[in-house]
Design a protein around this motif. Structure first.
Motif, mmCIF file in Angstrom:
data_model
loop_
_atom_site.group_PDB
_atom_site.id
_atom_site.type_symbol
_atom_site.label_atom_id
_atom_site.label_comp_id
_atom_site.label_asym_id
_atom_site.label_seq_id
_atom_site.Cartn_x
_atom_site.Cartn_y
_atom_site.Cartn_z
ATOM 1 N N HIS A 194 91.072 52.173 15.764
ATOM 2 C CA HIS A 194 90.389 52.682 14.576
ATOM 3 C C HIS A 194 90.031 54.158 14.760
ATOM 4 C CE1 HIS A 194 88.080 52.273 10.849
ATOM 5 N NE2 HIS A 194 87.203 53.094 11.416
ATOM 6 N N ASN A 195 89.455 54.504 15.909
ATOM 7 C CA ASN A 195 89.105 55.900 16.145
ATOM 8 C C ASN A 195 90.336 56.783 16.254
ATOM 9 O OD1 ASN A 195 86.363 55.431 16.031
ATOM 10 N ND2 ASN A 195 86.143 55.154 18.232
ATOM 11 N N LEU A 196 91.397 56.278 16.854
ATOM 12 C CA LEU A 196 92.637 57.046 16.900
ATOM 13 C C LEU A 196 93.145 57.355 15.499
ATOM 14 C CD1 LEU A 196 94.704 55.502 19.833
ATOM 15 C CD2 LEU A 196 93.932 57.870 19.624
ATOM 16 N N ALA A 197 92.939 56.429 14.582
ATOM 17 C CA ALA A 197 93.376 56.667 13.209
ATOM 18 C C ALA A 197 92.647 57.861 12.596
ATOM 19 C CB ALA A 197 93.146 55.412 12.363
ATOM 20 N N TYR A 198 91.352 58.034 12.931
ATOM 21 C CA TYR A 198 90.635 59.218 12.457
ATOM 22 C C TYR A 198 91.276 60.490 13.015
ATOM 23 C CZ TYR A 198 86.640 56.190 11.127
ATOM 24 O OH TYR A 198 85.820 55.234 10.566
ATOM 25 N N TRP A 199 91.519 60.490 14.306
ATOM 26 C CA TRP A 199 92.040 61.699 14.951
ATOM 27 C C TRP A 199 93.476 62.004 14.526
ATOM 28 C CZ3 TRP A 199 89.495 58.791 19.343
ATOM 29 C CH2 TRP A 199 88.147 59.163 19.464
ATOM 30 N N HIS A 200 94.189 60.981 14.048
ATOM 31 C CA HIS A 200 95.543 61.193 13.545
ATOM 32 C C HIS A 200 95.564 61.474 12.046
ATOM 33 C CE1 HIS A 200 97.351 58.931 17.204
ATOM 34 N NE2 HIS A 200 97.432 60.238 17.364
ATOM 35 N N ASP A 201 94.378 61.596 11.426
ATOM 36 C CA ASP A 201 94.266 61.993 10.032
ATOM 37 C C ASP A 201 94.948 61.005 9.088
ATOM 38 O OD1 ASP A 201 93.343 63.732 8.025
ATOM 39 O OD2 ASP A 201 95.280 64.744 7.910
ATOM 40 N N THR A 202 94.752 59.719 9.329
ATOM 41 C CA THR A 202 95.300 58.699 8.441
ATOM 42 C C THR A 202 94.295 58.428 7.312
ATOM 43 O OG1 THR A 202 94.369 56.891 9.746
ATOM 44 C CG2 THR A 202 96.557 57.674 10.376
ATOM 45 N N ASP A 203 94.545 57.404 6.525
ATOM 46 C CA ASP A 203 93.665 57.071 5.402
ATOM 47 C C ASP A 203 92.647 56.007 5.816
ATOM 48 O OD1 ASP A 203 95.095 58.797 3.833
ATOM 49 O OD2 ASP A 203 96.170 57.257 2.720
ATOM 50 N N TRP A 204 91.453 56.151 5.299
ATOM 51 C CA TRP A 204 90.459 55.080 5.453
ATOM 52 C C TRP A 204 89.478 55.148 4.289
ATOM 53 C CZ3 TRP A 204 89.916 59.671 8.087
ATOM 54 C CH2 TRP A 204 88.696 60.326 7.966
ATOM 55 N N TRP A 205 88.914 53.986 3.982
ATOM 56 C CA TRP A 205 87.847 53.918 2.972
ATOM 57 C C TRP A 205 86.570 53.538 3.704
ATOM 58 C CZ3 TRP A 205 88.811 54.225 -2.538
ATOM 59 C CH2 TRP A 205 87.630 54.195 -3.304
ATOM 60 N N GLY A 206 85.536 54.356 3.507
ATOM 61 C CA GLY A 206 84.238 54.079 4.109
ATOM 62 C C GLY A 206 83.330 53.386 3.110
ATOM 63 N N PHE A 207 82.947 52.153 3.404
ATOM 64 C CA PHE A 207 82.087 51.357 2.531
ATOM 65 C C PHE A 207 80.643 51.448 3.020
ATOM 66 C CE2 PHE A 207 86.309 49.513 2.419
ATOM 67 C CZ PHE A 207 86.533 49.348 1.061
ATOM 68 N N GLY A 208 79.708 51.574 2.072
ATOM 69 C CA GLY A 208 78.302 51.601 2.440
ATOM 70 C C GLY A 208 77.666 52.950 2.167
ATOM 71 N N PRO A 209 76.325 53.009 2.173
ATOM 72 C CA PRO A 209 75.619 54.255 1.883
ATOM 73 C C PRO A 209 75.910 55.326 2.922
ATOM 74 C CG PRO A 209 74.104 52.564 2.679
ATOM 75 C CD PRO A 209 75.401 51.892 2.436
ATOM 76 N N GLY A 210 76.237 56.518 2.434
ATOM 77 C CA GLY A 210 76.531 57.641 3.324
ATOM 78 C C GLY A 210 77.895 57.614 3.958
ATOM 79 N N ALA A 211 78.688 56.578 3.724
ATOM 80 C CA ALA A 211 79.996 56.468 4.370
ATOM 81 C C ALA A 211 80.978 57.476 3.782
ATOM 82 C CB ALA A 211 80.542 55.051 4.208
ATOM 83 N N HIS A 212 81.836 58.012 4.646
ATOM 84 C CA HIS A 212 82.859 58.977 4.248
ATOM 85 C C HIS A 212 84.219 58.289 4.210
ATOM 86 C CE1 HIS A 212 80.650 62.972 4.883
ATOM 87 N NE2 HIS A 212 79.749 62.023 5.063
ATOM 88 N N SER A 213 85.089 58.789 3.313
ATOM 89 C CA SER A 213 86.436 58.239 3.145
ATOM 90 C C SER A 213 87.450 59.382 3.128
ATOM 91 C CB SER A 213 86.543 57.456 1.833
ATOM 92 O OG SER A 213 85.574 56.428 1.749
#
Length: 402
Positions: free
Chosen positions: A282-301
Motif C-alpha cells: 500500500h505504501n509503495l503504491a503512494y511512492w509510485h504515484d498510483t491511484d487511491w481513494w481516501g475515505f474518512g474525515p481529512g483523508a486525501h485521495s
C-alpha cells in the motif's frame, strides 16, 4: 491541540465530480480508510484524530455508516470517468482503527469488496495500538479478510513510551504480535526514534525487542516535533530537552546495521522488510504515484493527477454525506512539472531508485556521487539510488535533482 490545517485548493462540486473526461484503464487502485478516534492524543501527534471529549455528538458506533455512504459516492464519481479498476490494497489507518469494533471494520471492508472488487492477492492492513486488540479481535479481523496488522510499538523502553504519551506497556507487544500470527496475519511494527531523553542504548533495546518479535516488516521513523503539539510546548518550556539531530542520525545508522544483520532490507528510507520480500504494498503504491481513494474525515485521495481531500471534523464529514453531498473540502490538478517534481521526490526515497533518464536535470549527479550521497555503481547502471549517507540527507539530494 487541533490537528494541522488542510490546504485550501479549488472548490469541489457537491456531487464530487472529477475534472476529468476519462481515466485510462490499468491504473493500480487502492483504498485508505481513516479512523479518526483515539483514547488519548499522543503529545507528538498532529494527525487528524479526536478523543471522546472532542467529538461532541459524533459516535464511534455509527461512523462506519458514514464511510459506507462515501464508498457509494466514490463509485458514482469513478463511474463517470470510466475508472473501474479493482482494489489491490486497502489500509485502515488513523487514529486508532482498532477502537472500532471488528465487525465495523469488516463491514467497511466488505462494502469495498462489493463496490469496487478486490484482487485475489490483495494486501489488506489494519493499524493497531497494542492495548486495543486481543486474540478474539485479531481472529475476527482475519476471518473478515484482513491480511496484515501494523502495530504501533514505538519503543520497548517505558520512559520513552511515557514521553510519547503511549498507553501500552512493552510487555503487551509480544502478546498481541503472537496472537496476530496465530490468527494467520502478517505482522509489522512501527518504531519512533529520537524522543527527548532517549539514549542510543534505549534505541538499541527497542530495535532488538522489535527484531525478536520476528515480524516481516519494521518501520522506523525519526520523531518530528510538530509546531503546536503538546510535545513542542513541553520542549519550549524546558520540561524536556530538544531533539538532537546528530543523535537521530546515529540512531538511523544503528537501525540500518541491526536490521540488515537480522535479515531485513531497506526498501524505503524509513521501512525495512524481511528478506526484501514483504514491503508494504500500500505504501509503495503512494511512492509510485498510483491511484487511491481516501475515505474518512481529512483523508486525501489521488485519481489520475487530481488530488482532493475531505473536511476534517467527523461531524462535518458525516453531516455532508447524510445530506448527499461530497465531503471533499478542496482539490488540485497537478500539471506535468508538478508531477515530475513529485516523481523525483518520491522515487529517490526508494531502494529501487529513479531512472537517470527521467531526471529533468542531470548536471548535479556527478557531484552527488562525489559527495557519497548517490551510489556510483547504480548510477552507472542508469539509476539514482541513495547511499546510507544519502538517506540521511535525502531532502538535499532531491533538491539537487530538481
Amino acid at each position: 491541540m487541533p490537528p494541522s490545517a488542510l490546504p485550501l485548493g479549488e472548490p469541489v462540486p457537491a456531487d464530487g465530480a472529477l475534472p476529468l473526461d476519462e481515466v485510462a484503464p490499468g491504473r493500480q487502485f487502492g483504498a485508505y480508510v481513516h479512523i479518526p478516534f483515539c483514547r488519548v492524543r499522543c503529545g507528538y501527534c498532529d494527525f487528524n484524530t479526536y478523543t471522546a471529549d472532542e467529538l461532541g455528538s459524533v459516535s464511534r458506533s455509527n461512523y462506519a455508516d458514514s464511510v459506507l455512504r462515501e464508498i457509494a459516492l466514490a463509485r458514482s464519481v469513478l463511474d463517470r470517468v470510466g475508472h473501474h479498476e479493482p482494489l489491490s490494497t486497502v489500509f485502515f489507518g488513523g487514529g486508532t482503527p482498532t477502537l472500532l469494533a471488528a465487525d465495523d471494520l469488516v463491514t467497511v471492508l466488505a462494502a469495498l469488496r462489493d463496490t469496487f472488487g478486490i484482487v485475489a492477492d490483495a494486501e489488506i492492513t489494519v493499524e493497531a495500538n497494542p492495548d486495543t486488540v486481543d486474540a478474539n479481535k485479531l481472529a475476527a479481523l482475519r476471518a473478515g479478510g484482513v491480511t496484515r496488522v501494523s502495530f504501533g510499538m514505538q519503543s520497548a523502553v517505558p520512559s520513552v513510551l511515557a514521553t510519547l504519551d503511549r498507553t501500552h506497556t512493552p510487555e503487551r507487544v509480544p502478546e498481541v504480535v503472537a496472537a496476530a500470527k496465530a490468527a494467520g496475519l502478517e505482522t509489522s511494527v512501527d518504531l519512533i526514534y529520537g524522543a527527548p531523553g532517549e539514549t542510543l542504548a534505549d534505541w538499541e533495546r527497542s530495535l532488538e525487542a522489535a527484531i525478536a518479535l520476528e515480524p516481516t516488516h519494521i518501520s522506523a521513523y525519526a520523531l518530528i516535533v510538530e509546531p503546536g503539539t503538546a510535545l513542542e510546548r513541553r520542549i519550549r518550556r524546558g520540561e524536556l530537552p530538544p531533539v538532537d539531530d546528530d543523535l537521530q542520525a546515529e540512531m538511523y545508522e544503528l537501525a540500518d546495521t541491526r536490521l540488515q544483520a537480522a535479515g531485513f532490507s531497506w526498501y524505503e528510507i524509513s521501512n525495512w522488510s524481511l528478506a526484501g520480500e514483504h514491503p508494504s504494498r500500500h505504501n509503495l503504491a503512494y511512492w509510485h504515484d498510483t491511484d487511491w481513494w481516501g475515505f474518512g474525515p481529512g483523508a486525501h485521495s489521488h485519481i489520475a493527477g487530481v488530488r482532493f481531500w475531505n473536511v476534517k471534523h467527523p461531524a462535518a464529514y458525516g453531516d455532508r454525506l447524510a445530506a448527499g453531498v461530497s465531503p471533499a473540502h478542496g482539490r488540485e490538478v497537478l500539471d506535468a512539472d508538478a508531477r515530475q517534481l513529485e516523481r523525483v521526490l518520491l522515487r529517490t526515497r526508494l531502494a529501487e531508485g529513479l531512472p537517470v533518464a527521467e531526471l529533468p536535470d542531470r548536471s548535479r549527479v556527478a557531484e552527488l556521487i562525489a559527495d557519497q550521497l548517490v551510489d556510483a555503481t547504480a548510477a552507472m547502471r542508469g539509476r539514482i539510488v541513495l547511499t546510507l549517507r544519502g538517506r540521511l540527507l535525502a531532502d538535499v539530494v532531491a533538491r539537487a535533482l530538481t
